[in-house]
Scaffold this active site. Structure first.
Site, short mmCIF file in Angstrom:
data_model
loop_
_atom_site.label_atom_id
_atom_site.label_comp_id
_atom_site.label_asym_id
_atom_site.label_seq_id
_atom_site.Cartn_x
_atom_site.Cartn_y
_atom_site.Cartn_z
N ARG A 117 0.83 -1.22 0.00
CA ARG A 117 0.00 0.00 0.00
C ARG A 117 0.86 1.26 0.00
O ARG A 117 0.44 2.28 -0.55
CB ARG A 117 -0.94 -0.01 1.20
CG ARG A 117 -2.08 -0.97 0.98
CD ARG A 117 -3.13 -0.88 2.04
NE ARG A 117 -4.32 -1.57 1.58
CZ ARG A 117 -5.28 -2.01 2.37
NH1 ARG A 117 -5.19 -1.83 3.67
NH2 ARG A 117 -6.33 -2.62 1.87
N LYS B 227 -19.23 -14.15 4.77
CA LYS B 227 -20.67 -13.96 4.92
C LYS B 227 -21.39 -13.60 3.64
O LYS B 227 -20.94 -12.75 2.89
CB LYS B 227 -20.93 -12.84 5.93
CG LYS B 227 -20.48 -13.15 7.33
CD LYS B 227 -21.28 -12.31 8.29
CE LYS B 227 -20.46 -11.81 9.45
NZ LYS B 227 -20.65 -10.37 9.64
N GLY C 235 -8.73 -8.56 0.84
CA GLY C 235 -7.47 -8.89 1.49
C GLY C 235 -6.92 -10.28 1.20
O GLY C 235 -5.79 -10.42 0.72
N GLY D 216 -13.75 -3.97 0.51
CA GLY D 216 -15.09 -3.40 0.69
C GLY D 216 -15.38 -2.31 -0.33
O GLY D 216 -16.50 -2.21 -0.86
P1 ADP Z 1 -11.74 -10.70 2.07
O1 ADP Z 1 -10.93 -10.43 3.31
O2 ADP Z 1 -10.96 -11.34 0.97
O3 ADP Z 1 -12.49 -9.49 1.62
P2 ADP Z 1 -13.93 -11.77 3.68
O4 ADP Z 1 -13.53 -10.77 4.69
O5 ADP Z 1 -15.31 -11.74 3.15
O6 ADP Z 1 -12.88 -11.76 2.46
O7 ADP Z 1 -13.74 -13.21 4.28
C1 ADP Z 1 -12.53 -13.68 4.75
C2 ADP Z 1 -12.70 -14.63 5.89
O8 ADP Z 1 -13.57 -15.71 5.56
C3 ADP Z 1 -11.39 -15.25 6.27
O9 ADP Z 1 -11.07 -14.85 7.58
C4 ADP Z 1 -11.64 -16.74 6.18
O10 ADP Z 1 -11.04 -17.46 7.23
C5 ADP Z 1 -13.14 -16.84 6.26
N1 ADP Z 1 -13.62 -18.10 5.68
C6 ADP Z 1 -13.55 -18.49 4.39
N2 ADP Z 1 -14.05 -19.71 4.22
C7 ADP Z 1 -14.45 -20.14 5.43
C8 ADP Z 1 -15.06 -21.34 5.91
N3 ADP Z 1 -15.35 -22.34 5.09
N4 ADP Z 1 -15.34 -21.41 7.22
C9 ADP Z 1 -15.05 -20.40 8.06
N5 ADP Z 1 -14.49 -19.26 7.66
C10 ADP Z 1 -14.18 -19.12 6.38
#
Ligand code: ADP
Ligand code: MG
Length: 389
Positions: A34, A194, A348, A371
């Site tokens: 970053r 989620k 991330g 986000g």
């Molecule tokens: P990003 O950070 O890429 O934007 P999110 O914040 O939506 O994505 O989600 C990331 C989180 O989702 C991670 O901490 C990961 O551990 C969790 N995650 C992914 N798959 C699972 C799963 N099957 N069970 C529990 N947690 C999960």
């Protein structure tokens, strides 16, 4: 958007909102991406004869907290720019104001974490006014924060001549290609924790796309909505109806939906825990699905073939705990292998996967905003963009 090309920075004190929300451990920055992404804008302004006052947040402190100080970021920034000083006072304070008065052209002052100011996230107009008197022009280059109507993003931009930095422009240009006449077939790969975080983007993209891939924990809400047994996997019980509705709408729009066929499961999330493979719709208690399984990895890679536009956000499993990182890495490899496709990755964990694979160059765009990129795709704009128009 007004951009840097509309600003003559000579002799001006320019206030720049950057996104230096970087991982810090033992007082050292762990990933400088970053910081590097901010350099084209900063160097352009310095070469044009400006002095720079930088604002950023780091983490989610509740008030001043040395754990979230930007001091380590100032140290890291010194490796890239000739004259950097750190101002250890709250960024809206009189002390900070006094310290930046003496800046000469070519000099850079990084102020302390904007979230040390209680008015920051409330977009307090009084705080915005105190930021505004620090400089004579404002440049927003914190794309990753542009979906936040905070004082250092939106509030201050209303009070000074305000411009988009180069990173901001690059992000908006790339993400706009996903909304405006994207080449088909168009595939979207979503994962992460989620469904509720991604409803808006799914609804906005469904009418534009051809294939939707769902992995990560959010897949289990869909699998359960279809009558699957998902054991102890994460499910948002209050979103089951919504998941069914989204699947119905996808079908009506002719969007192929790809859900996991098999999963890597365990009884706990821990490195080295014993893992088992189950069909995604027949996971016995006490197991929980923690990654997409090997058949799904292959099926997703196969069904991605031929896609000309791809957007990917969110890991396919618990990426931060091996061996549950394998599905995410496999999807990263599959997207990178597409020939002649325009692919964008945001978020991330998914970006970390691409970096770990060393395949960044194979992507059309690697977004610095998780986000922010989702909200841009949902609404076609962001509070931080609107304020520059
Ligand atoms: P990003 O950070 O890429 O934007 P999110 O914040 O939506 O994505 O989600 C990331 C989180 O989702 C991670 O901490 C990961 O551990 C969790 N995650 C992914 N798959 C699972 C799963 N099957 N069970 C529990 N947690 C999960
Ligand atoms: Mg996240």
């Amino acid at each position: 958007m007004r951009t840097l090309r509309d600003l003559d920075p000579r002799g001006k004190r320019v206030l720049v909102r950057v996104d230096y929300n970087v991982p810090v451990q033992d007082g050292k920055v762990q990933d400088e991406t970053r910081i590097q992404e901010s350099l084209p804008t900063l160097r352009h302004l310095l070469a044009g004869g400006a002095s720079l006052i930088l604002l950023s947040h780091l983490g989610r402190p509740k008030g001043p907290d040395p754990k979230y100080s930007l001091a380590p970021v100032a140290e890291a920034l010194k490796a890239y720019l000739p004259s950097v000083r750190f101002v250890p006072h709250p960024p809206g304070s009189e002390e900070a104001f006094q310290e930046v008065q003496g800046l000469s052209p070519g000099e850079v002052a990084l102020l302390e974490n904007v979230r040390f100011e209680p008015g920051e996230e409330k977009n307090d107009p009084e705080l915005a006014a105190r930021y505004a008197r620090l400089g004579e022009a404002f440049v927003l280059d914190a794309f990753g924060s542009a979906h936040r109507a905070h004082a250092s993003v939106v509030g201050v931009a209303r009070l000074l001549p305000a411009y988009a930095g180069f990173l901001m422009e690059k992000e908006v240009r790339a993400l706009s290609r996903l909304l405006q006449a994207p080449e088909r077939p168009y595939a979207v790969v979503l994962g992460g924790a989620k469904v509720s975080d991604k409803i808006g983007v799914i609804e906005s993209l469904l009418p534009r796309i051809d294939r939707l891939f769902i992995g990560g924990a959010m897949a289990f809400t869909f699998l359960k909505a279809l009558g699957g047994e998902v054991g102890k996997s994460l499910v948002e019980e209050d979103r089951l109806d919504l998941a069914r509705d989204l699947l119905r709408r996808a079908e009506a729009l002719g969007v192929q939906v790809h859900l996991p066929q098999d999963v890597v499961a365990a009884e706990a999330i821990a490195p080295g825990v014993e893992t088992r493979i189950f069909p995604a719709r027949a996971i016995p208690v006490p197991y929980m699905g923690l990654d997409i399984g090997p058949r799904t990895q292959e099926a997703f890679a196969e069904a991605l073939k031929g896609a000309k536009t791809v957007f990917w956000n969110g890991p396919m499993g618990v990426f931060e705990v091996p061996p549950f990182d394998q599905g995410t890495l496999a999807v990263g490899r599959a997207i990178a292998a597409l020939e002649g496709a325009f692919s964008v990755v945001g978020g991330g964990d998914s970006v970390a996967a691409v970096n770990r694979l060393g395949l960044k160059e194979r992507f059309g765009h690697v977004s610095t905003g998780g986000g922010a990129s989702l909200e841009f795709l949902e609404k076609g704009t962001l509070p931080g963009i609107e304020v520059l128009e």
